[in-house]
Design an enzyme around this catalytic site. Structure first.
Site, PDB file in Angstrom:
ATOM      1  N   ASP A 236       0.913  -1.248   0.053  1.00  0.00           N
ATOM      2  CA  ASP A 236      -0.085  -0.067   0.060  1.00  0.00           C
ATOM      3  C   ASP A 236       0.997   1.223  -0.096  1.00  0.00           C
ATOM      4  O   ASP A 236       1.766   1.324   0.789  1.00  0.00           O
ATOM      5  CB  ASP A 236      -0.950   0.049   1.335  1.00  0.00           C
ATOM      6  CG  ASP A 236      -1.818   1.044   1.363  1.00  0.00           C
ATOM      7  OD1 ASP A 236      -2.872   0.882   2.136  1.00  0.00           O
ATOM      8  OD2 ASP A 236      -1.719   2.087   0.664  1.00  0.00           O
TER       9      ASP A 236
ATOM     10  N   ASP B 150      -3.490   2.475  -5.225  1.00  0.00           N
ATOM     11  CA  ASP B 150      -2.180   2.316  -4.875  1.00  0.00           C
ATOM     12  C   ASP B 150      -1.908   1.035  -3.984  1.00  0.00           C
ATOM     13  O   ASP B 150      -1.257   1.008  -3.091  1.00  0.00           O
ATOM     14  CB  ASP B 150      -2.172   3.593  -3.932  1.00  0.00           C
ATOM     15  CG  ASP B 150      -2.734   3.537  -2.787  1.00  0.00           C
ATOM     16  OD1 ASP B 150      -3.806   2.843  -2.413  1.00  0.00           O
ATOM     17  OD2 ASP B 150      -2.146   4.153  -1.735  1.00  0.00           O
ATOM     18  N   GLU B 151      -2.791   0.139  -4.292  1.00  0.00           N
ATOM     19  CA  GLU B 151      -2.582  -1.267  -3.537  1.00  0.00           C
ATOM     20  C   GLU B 151      -2.660  -2.368  -4.388  1.00  0.00           C
ATOM     21  O   GLU B 151      -3.183  -2.383  -5.396  1.00  0.00           O
ATOM     22  CB  GLU B 151      -3.874  -1.463  -2.623  1.00  0.00           C
ATOM     23  CG  GLU B 151      -3.758  -0.374  -1.417  1.00  0.00           C
ATOM     24  CD  GLU B 151      -5.260  -0.757  -0.716  1.00  0.00           C
ATOM     25  OE1 GLU B 151      -5.796  -1.688  -0.445  1.00  0.00           O
ATOM     26  OE2 GLU B 151      -6.005   0.466  -0.243  1.00  0.00           O
TER      27      GLU B 151
HETATM   28  P1  TTP Z   1      -5.263   5.194   0.708  1.00  0.00           P
HETATM   29  O1  TTP Z   1      -4.371   4.073   0.625  1.00  0.00           O
HETATM   30  O2  TTP Z   1      -6.372   4.655   1.554  1.00  0.00           O
HETATM   31  O3  TTP Z   1      -4.465   6.355   1.440  1.00  0.00           O
HETATM   32  P2  TTP Z   1      -3.361   7.166   1.363  1.00  0.00           P
HETATM   33  O4  TTP Z   1      -2.391   6.417   0.335  1.00  0.00           O
HETATM   34  O5  TTP Z   1      -3.423   8.656   0.612  1.00  0.00           O
HETATM   35  O6  TTP Z   1      -2.573   7.025   2.737  1.00  0.00           O
HETATM   36  P3  TTP Z   1      -2.141   5.827   3.352  1.00  0.00           P
HETATM   37  O7  TTP Z   1      -0.554   6.193   3.723  1.00  0.00           O
HETATM   38  O8  TTP Z   1      -2.705   5.943   4.823  1.00  0.00           O
HETATM   39  O9  TTP Z   1      -2.279   4.456   2.913  1.00  0.00           O
HETATM   40  O10 TTP Z   1      -5.810   5.718  -0.652  1.00  0.00           O
HETATM   41  C1  TTP Z   1      -4.897   5.887  -1.770  1.00  0.00           C
HETATM   42  C2  TTP Z   1      -5.405   6.820  -2.678  1.00  0.00           C
HETATM   43  O11 TTP Z   1      -6.612   6.941  -3.123  1.00  0.00           O
HETATM   44  C3  TTP Z   1      -5.330   8.178  -2.134  1.00  0.00           C
HETATM   45  O12 TTP Z   1      -3.947   8.755  -2.020  1.00  0.00           O
HETATM   46  C4  TTP Z   1      -6.109   9.264  -2.552  1.00  0.00           C
HETATM   47  C5  TTP Z   1      -7.264   8.075  -2.823  1.00  0.00           C
HETATM   48  N1  TTP Z   1      -8.692   8.003  -2.183  1.00  0.00           N
HETATM   49  C6  TTP Z   1      -9.632   8.746  -2.770  1.00  0.00           C
HETATM   50  O13 TTP Z   1      -9.697   9.254  -3.927  1.00  0.00           O
HETATM   51  N2  TTP Z   1     -10.641   8.551  -2.188  1.00  0.00           N
HETATM   52  C7  TTP Z   1     -10.913   7.960  -0.743  1.00  0.00           C
HETATM   53  O14 TTP Z   1     -11.766   7.924  -0.180  1.00  0.00           O
HETATM   54  C8  TTP Z   1      -9.609   7.499  -0.088  1.00  0.00           C
HETATM   55  C9  TTP Z   1      -9.690   6.630   1.104  1.00  0.00           C
HETATM   56  C10 TTP Z   1      -8.600   7.475  -1.001  1.00  0.00           C
HETATM   57 MG    MG Z   2      -2.291   4.005   0.405  1.00  0.00          MG
END
Ligand code: TTP
Ligand code: MG
Length: 344
Positions: free
Chosen positions: A8, A106-107
């Site tokens: 992630d 992103d996962e």
């Molecule tokens: P996440 O992996 O949930 O968040 P993140 O990568 O920003 O932070 P973390 O370090 O906690 O993993 O989500 C990945 C991307 O998806 C995030 O950068 C923005 C997008 N996103 C949205 O567009 N809508 C949402 O509701 C969420 C949770 C994320």
């Molecule tokens: Mg993330």
């Protein structure tokens, strides 16, 4: 013995912006709609860890984020940029995968090639982190466990830039002290209902009588009990989503404001439309995903004979959304996806 990785990316959209604009370094950065744009309503897509110190979170109204930290740098969503960064990262990861599943922008989950022990797996994870750092100038967090459920919880355990390995005999000890909210599918409502029963941790769910849980939560109660015991047989496998361009938003608090939903969908429609064009894809189908409180999820789609322009995508998404206007439940998540892609 199964070994599953969950990778992630950290603060993904924001991290890509920081990579492209070094002057952002050290500042709180929020990616989302413009908070000073007057009539624009919108939500935070994500923010960097420095902005999270002010209490800013994904899915929060952008106006609230602005109230929490007026000095943050607020950037519009440049989804096309994040999407192409994501595509390179996924290519990089696939080299190390026997089985691969991208699970969001992103996962990804993977079962590694040439790693037969948890020690091999940990070394491989360090190598992957280094490679992503060098080639993409981004950090990620990796969880490793005997199945997807444990791997996903493990990747979230130390963030940012974390690596957490949970061997099969460590699963119980790892999961049981965690609050119930960490379990897949447990939202605020289930959490409240569980707390009411005196069930606070994943370990409490694991020890609870599964019949009792099924009596209260239906089929989901049985799954919850299985998950709490670290059991998950689901496979790592490519889904159709990998062959589409989509984006979704989870609201910080559930909403019944259809104006807001329409606004968010219009933004997403613009983002994903521009991305397909930039990547030279044509598409035929628009898919709306909507999740209500209580995890009730629906998708509705419409295919067109001709590829629509961006205004028609917005029109189709509004039409798909209108099917749900009679629902009395509040909305937790909304998303849009363009599928049936072909390279032009
Ligand atoms: P996440 O992996 O949930 O968040 P993140 O990568 O920003 O932070 P973390 O370090 O906690 O993993 O989500 C990945 C991307 O998806 C995030 O950068 C923005 C997008 N996103 C949205 O567009 N809508 C949402 O509701 C969420 C949770 C994320
Ligand atoms: Mg993330």
């Amino acid at each position: 013995m199964r070994i599953v990785f969950h990778i992630d990316m950290d603060a993904f959209f924001s991290a890509v912006e920081e990579r492209e604009n070094p002057e952002l370094k050290g500042k709180p950065v929020v990616v989302g709609a413009d908070p000073k744009g007057g009539k624009r309503r919108g939500v935070v897509s994500t923010c960097n860890y420095s902005a999270r110190k002010y209490g800013i979170r994904s899915g929060m109204p952008i106006s609230k984020a602005y109230g929490l930290c007026k000095d943050a740098v607020f950037l519009p969503v440049n989804f096309q940029l994040y999407w192409s960064a994501s595509a390179s990262i996924m290519q990089l990861l696939k080299k190390y995968a026997e089985k691969f599943q991208q699970s969001s922008v992103d996962e990804a989950f993977l079962e590694p090639k040439n790693a037969d022990t948890y020690e091999d797996a940990e070394r491989l994870a360090m190598k992957i982190k280094e490679e992503i750092n060098e080639k993409e100038r981004l950090t990620c967090s990796i969880g490793i466990g005997p199945n997807k459920l444990v791997a996903k919880i493990a990747s979230d355990f130390k963030k940012p830039d974390g690596l957490t390995v949970v061997k099969p005999d460590e699963v119980g000890g790892f999961l049981s002290p965690m609050p119930v909210r960490k379990l897949y599918g447990v939202g605020p409502k289930t959490e409240a209902a569980l707390n009411e029963l005196g069930i606070k941790t994943i370990g409490d769910i694991a020890k609870a009588d599964p019949e009792k849980l099924s009596g209260i939560f239906g089929k989901w109660g049985a799954y919850m009990h299985k998950y709490a015991n670290g059991i998950d047989d689901s496979e790592v496998k490519e889904t159709d989503e990998a062959k589409s361009v989509g984006r979704e938003v989870t609201f910080e608090s559930d909403t019944s404001d259809f104006g807001l939903l329409k606004n968010v969908l219009d933004d997403i429609a613009g983002d994903i439309y521009r991305t397909t064009k930039a990547e030279n894809y044509s598409f035929r189908t628009v898919v709306l995903k909507i999740r209500f409180e209580g995890f009730e999820t629906h998708t509705k789609q419409k295919s067109l004979n001709q590829e629509p322009d961006v205004e028609s995508v917005k029109g189709v998404s509004a039409e798909l959304l209108s099917h749900f206007s009679g629902y009395r439940k509040k909305v937790r998540l909304i998303g849009l996806r363009l599928t049936n892609l072909t390279k032009v």
